[in-house]
Design an enzyme around this catalytic site. Sequence first.
Site, PDB file in Angstrom:
ATOM      1  N   HIS A 149       2.283  42.751  87.037  1.00 58.24           N
ATOM      2  CA  HIS A 149       3.325  41.832  86.568  1.00 58.24           C
ATOM      3  C   HIS A 149       3.611  40.897  87.745  1.00 58.24           C
ATOM      4  CE1 HIS A 149       4.421  45.569  84.325  1.00 58.24           C
ATOM      5  NE2 HIS A 149       4.895  44.784  83.385  1.00 58.24           N
ATOM      6  N   ASP A 188       5.931  42.499  90.243  1.00 62.98           N
ATOM      7  CA  ASP A 188       5.489  43.669  91.040  1.00 62.98           C
ATOM      8  C   ASP A 188       4.881  43.201  92.342  1.00 62.98           C
ATOM      9  OD1 ASP A 188       5.618  45.011  88.551  1.00 62.98           O
ATOM     10  OD2 ASP A 188       3.451  44.796  88.253  1.00 62.98           O
ATOM     11  N   GLU A 208       1.260  44.306  73.460  1.00 63.32           N
ATOM     12  CA  GLU A 208       1.259  45.752  73.720  1.00 63.32           C
ATOM     13  C   GLU A 208       2.362  46.394  72.881  1.00 63.32           C
ATOM     14  OE1 GLU A 208       0.924  47.063  77.811  1.00 63.32           O
ATOM     15  OE2 GLU A 208       2.254  48.748  77.371  1.00 63.32           O
ATOM     16  N   HIS A 218       3.034  55.016  73.916  1.00 64.07           N
ATOM     17  CA  HIS A 218       3.742  54.161  72.953  1.00 64.07           C
ATOM     18  C   HIS A 218       3.344  54.535  71.524  1.00 64.07           C
ATOM     19  CE1 HIS A 218       4.111  50.796  76.225  1.00 64.07           C
ATOM     20  NE2 HIS A 218       4.609  51.966  76.609  1.00 64.07           N
ATOM     21  N   ASP A 254       9.178  57.598  77.301  1.00 68.69           N
ATOM     22  CA  ASP A 254       7.888  57.123  77.805  1.00 68.69           C
ATOM     23  C   ASP A 254       7.662  57.714  79.195  1.00 68.69           C
ATOM     24  OD1 ASP A 254       5.613  55.614  77.652  1.00 68.69           O
ATOM     25  OD2 ASP A 254       6.582  53.691  78.055  1.00 68.69           O
ATOM     26  N   ASP A 311       4.760  58.247  80.670  1.00 67.13           N
ATOM     27  CA  ASP A 311       3.654  57.578  81.379  1.00 67.13           C
ATOM     28  C   ASP A 311       2.915  58.503  82.338  1.00 67.13           C
ATOM     29  OD1 ASP A 311       4.110  55.168  80.081  1.00 67.13           O
ATOM     30  OD2 ASP A 311       5.292  54.307  81.707  1.00 67.13           O
ATOM     31  N   ASP A 347      -1.837  52.867  83.007  1.00 64.34           N
ATOM     32  CA  ASP A 347      -0.407  52.567  83.037  1.00 64.34           C
ATOM     33  C   ASP A 347       0.299  53.914  83.115  1.00 64.34           C
ATOM     34  OD1 ASP A 347       2.082  51.567  82.879  1.00 64.34           O
ATOM     35  OD2 ASP A 347       1.830  50.496  80.989  1.00 64.34           O
TER      36      ASP A 347
HETATM   37  C1  XLS Z   1       6.068  49.603  79.483  1.00 67.24           C
HETATM   38  C2  XLS Z   1       4.774  48.949  79.344  1.00 67.24           C
HETATM   39  C3  XLS Z   1       4.430  48.005  80.472  1.00 67.24           C
HETATM   40  C4  XLS Z   1       3.302  47.120  80.064  1.00 67.24           C
HETATM   41  C5  XLS Z   1       3.169  45.872  80.859  1.00 67.24           C
HETATM   42  O1  XLS Z   1       6.415  50.527  78.777  1.00 67.24           O
HETATM   43  O2  XLS Z   1       3.783  49.908  79.175  1.00 67.24           O
HETATM   44  O3  XLS Z   1       4.139  48.709  81.637  1.00 67.24           O
HETATM   45  O4  XLS Z   1       2.089  47.790  80.072  1.00 67.24           O
HETATM   46  O5  XLS Z   1       4.311  45.078  80.804  1.00 67.24           O
HETATM   47 NI    NI Z   2       4.551  53.149  78.641  1.00 66.50          NI
HETATM   48 NI    NI Z   3       1.712  49.635  79.209  1.00 62.93          NI
END
Ligand code: XLS
Ligand code: NI
Ligand code: NI
Length: 440
Positions: free
Chosen positions: A104, A107, A235, A274, A310, A312, A342
């Site tokens: 991003h 970042d 996304e 997601h 989430d 991740d 991610d």
């Molecule tokens: C957040 C998203 C983010 C996207 C990019 O939940 O996964 O990280 O991949 O903005």
């Molecule tokens: Ni995510």
């Molecule tokens: Ni993502």
Amino acid sequence: MAASSYFPKVPAKIPFDPKAKKGALAFKHYQADKVVEGRSMRNWLRFAVCYWHTFRGTGSDPFGPGTMQRPWDDGSDSLNNALKRVDVAFEFISKLGAPYYCFHDRDVAPEGANLAKSNKNLDAVAEKLKESQAKTGIKLLWGTANLFSNPRFMHGAATSCNADVFAYAAAQVKKAIEVTNDLGGENYVFWGGREGYMNLFNTDMKRELDHLAKFMHMAHDHAQKIGFKGQFLFEPKPKEPTKHQYDYDAAACLNFIRANDLEGIVKLNIETNHATLAGHTMMHELEYASIQGALGSIDANTGDLLLGWDTDQFPTDIYLTTQCMLVIMKQGGLAPGGVNFDAKVRRESFEPLDLFYAHVGGMDAFARGLKIAAAIRKEGLLSDLVKQRYSSYDAGIGKQIEEGKVGFVELEKYMLGKGNPDSNDSGRQEMIENIINEYL
Ligand code: XLS
Ligand code: NI
Ligand code: NI
């Protein structure tokens, strides 16, 4: 500082060494040049490291501050610190042997006091990213803009009730696409961070969605104007941070794309955690996007069955990666998309070394998924079973249905003549599940 000094315990390249002892920092399955179904593993998988979790993640959660030890980072949001992180990132990605990264805008570079200052910071870091790409051969899979962290985006970005915020978001995305283009980015991602709502009583859903469509057309127009050849990707995510995100899942995104003349302009970047938050499996989302020609890229991670947010996490489940690779191979790969991790290390895994363990594990899990999917495809048992299951449509009345040669009148006549349908065959789900396990 010398390029090898941020991760001194890690060799210049993580080796492929299937005989290395258990838990060693070595690939047991990912061998970049190994050819599987006519293509190298590198090209099937197109791995990317994400900048936000890996180089900006602190380990903080709603109950406490960060825990990560990042000796190179002074913890500030200064430009110098940001420039230093670029060296860290490229050393990490080189040692790992991943061909791509994703970021991003915010970042990689600090937000300034106003848009012009933020753009200037981004330019300074982008210049260094470009040099580092040239030096290492690491490429940009996708860029994106952070339209969710700054408080100005409290009501959303393109769907904000505040037109000035829409304008700011447009300017920010304009810049992010230009930087992505300049860095040779192969895709550009739109994750609708705060594009959604908390409460419908104060929301004009129609206007918000219309604004989002306008925003996407403006983005496309600008990309055309500057000659950006990369793929645009939505996304999907159903909730978090808002209660209802507009890009809920692949189906909602595709409906929005079709309703707003964005077909052929925007494909999808599907993320495992997601998909599961939306009540789908990853395989469902991939298949649903793929059959409509809209599967562009994936965010490889996984959630936790017992936690409803989430998380991740890095993907380690070979059943999951096999399912992903079955769909990806069926559509002939992901390019220009790829497999972006991610994912973030757990708060308790605070040492820099843990970043390597996490990525090596994720890459190996996907390499195994690739090999298993290739073996399943080679024998063709699964595809034969599916083909057989629908074979009543290959000839006779089934063929006429598929070819649109009959309507209700003809079908009634056919069935009145026949009396009752041919008997059904078993779905054999359990047998098929047993077969899949034989390949694992
Ligand atoms: C957040 C998203 C983010 C996207 C990019 O939940 O996964 O990280 O991949 O903005
Ligand atoms: Ni995510
Ligand atoms: Ni993502």
